[in-house]
Design an enzyme around this catalytic site. Sequence first.
Site, mmCIF file in Angstrom:
data_model
loop_
_atom_site.group_PDB
_atom_site.id
_atom_site.type_symbol
_atom_site.label_atom_id
_atom_site.label_comp_id
_atom_site.label_asym_id
_atom_site.label_seq_id
_atom_site.Cartn_x
_atom_site.Cartn_y
_atom_site.Cartn_z
ATOM 1 N N ARG A 51 0.518 -1.311 0.131
ATOM 2 C CA ARG A 51 -0.049 0.036 -0.134
ATOM 3 C C ARG A 51 0.974 1.716 -0.030
ATOM 4 O O ARG A 51 2.233 1.080 0.465
ATOM 5 C CB ARG A 51 -1.301 -0.087 1.670
ATOM 6 C CG ARG A 51 -1.751 -0.904 1.365
ATOM 7 C CD ARG A 51 -3.246 -0.342 0.105
ATOM 8 N NE ARG A 51 -4.085 -1.331 0.578
ATOM 9 C CZ ARG A 51 -4.108 -2.379 -0.508
ATOM 10 N NH1 ARG A 51 -3.160 -2.809 -1.500
ATOM 11 N NH2 ARG A 51 -5.273 -3.044 -0.328
ATOM 12 N N HIS A 92 -0.836 -0.184 -9.789
ATOM 13 C CA HIS A 92 -1.639 -1.174 -9.068
ATOM 14 C C HIS A 92 -2.465 -1.979 -9.773
ATOM 15 O O HIS A 92 -3.810 -2.327 -9.193
ATOM 16 C CB HIS A 92 -3.020 -0.379 -8.328
ATOM 17 C CG HIS A 92 -3.051 -1.334 -6.611
ATOM 18 N ND1 HIS A 92 -3.478 -0.563 -5.567
ATOM 19 C CD2 HIS A 92 -3.337 -2.228 -6.543
ATOM 20 C CE1 HIS A 92 -4.036 -1.347 -4.449
ATOM 21 N NE2 HIS A 92 -3.763 -2.385 -5.388
#
Length: 310
Positions: A225, A273
């Site tokens: 993250r 991502h």
Amino acid sequence: MTIRFLYHSKDDPGPWAQAFRDADPELEMMVYPEMGDPAEIVAAFVWRAPHGLLASLPNLKLIHSKGAGVDHIFDDPKVPAGVPIARLVDPMAVAMMGHYAIYHALGYHRRMDVYRAQQAESVWRGLPPPDHERTTVAVLGLGAIGREVAGQFQRLGFRTLGWSRSAKTIDGVDCRHGADALFATLAESKIVVNVLALTRETENILNAQAFAHMPRGGFLINIARGPHIVEADLIQALDSGQLGGATLDVFRAEPLAKGHPFWTHPKVTVTPHMSGDPLPRTAALQVARNIRAALAGQPLLNEVDRRRGY
Ligand code: GLV
């Protein structure tokens, strides 16, 4: 009997609808914002759902993340308290995260940046061969993803360390744990792969102090993250030469803003991502099984511990 569940994601629902039909023909997937009668929805399969959406479903028996991370669910202050939450641990996505880390680690290890620059100048020049048995890779986070990623590096012959909050064991991987062991682990590791869950304890864990402990010229891969990293500290470590490069698949704000310095930094590789996107074919089987288990009051696969936050 039809079992209705809600799908919320920016991804094309088509392949998911097909995969769920194949996994369990009695499942009926409603694609947000088409919900029909909210009272008929018994499960929600979500990625970054609007806050309050889950709380608006009165008969929800299961909240299933469409990813391994559940931070996006806990971000919603109205997430219903009594409904179990499951993470998605798609075996294909987990394997792909290993492939992704290995691709970028090997590019760094084999100095592909140098060869690319040489090619641009039509230069034919080999560098001394790098020694992977004497190159240490650390994997931060040893849950389902970290175990697989560490195992892939170990099988390639790299010296592989693992670091996690609580003690873990993985064949062939030197596992350490606890806050006190982090800097010593980083100090040995030329390549660091972050797969930690995002919690209050792990936010900003990759900061100037952490980078200063890594061997000079080391390489960071973040597939966990964005908020694990203090961005300004990373840029400084790259600019000073303390770090040799970074591959970043996740960011504090996604999509990464146009004009963000990571886009054009010569030592940074940015991807959107995508390192561990779940594959509908395999992921739907797991979710379908969990929906059935939740309705039958049976134990869930990869149930989230709300207190721990993952
Ligand atoms: C993706 O980031 C996930 O949580 O699976």
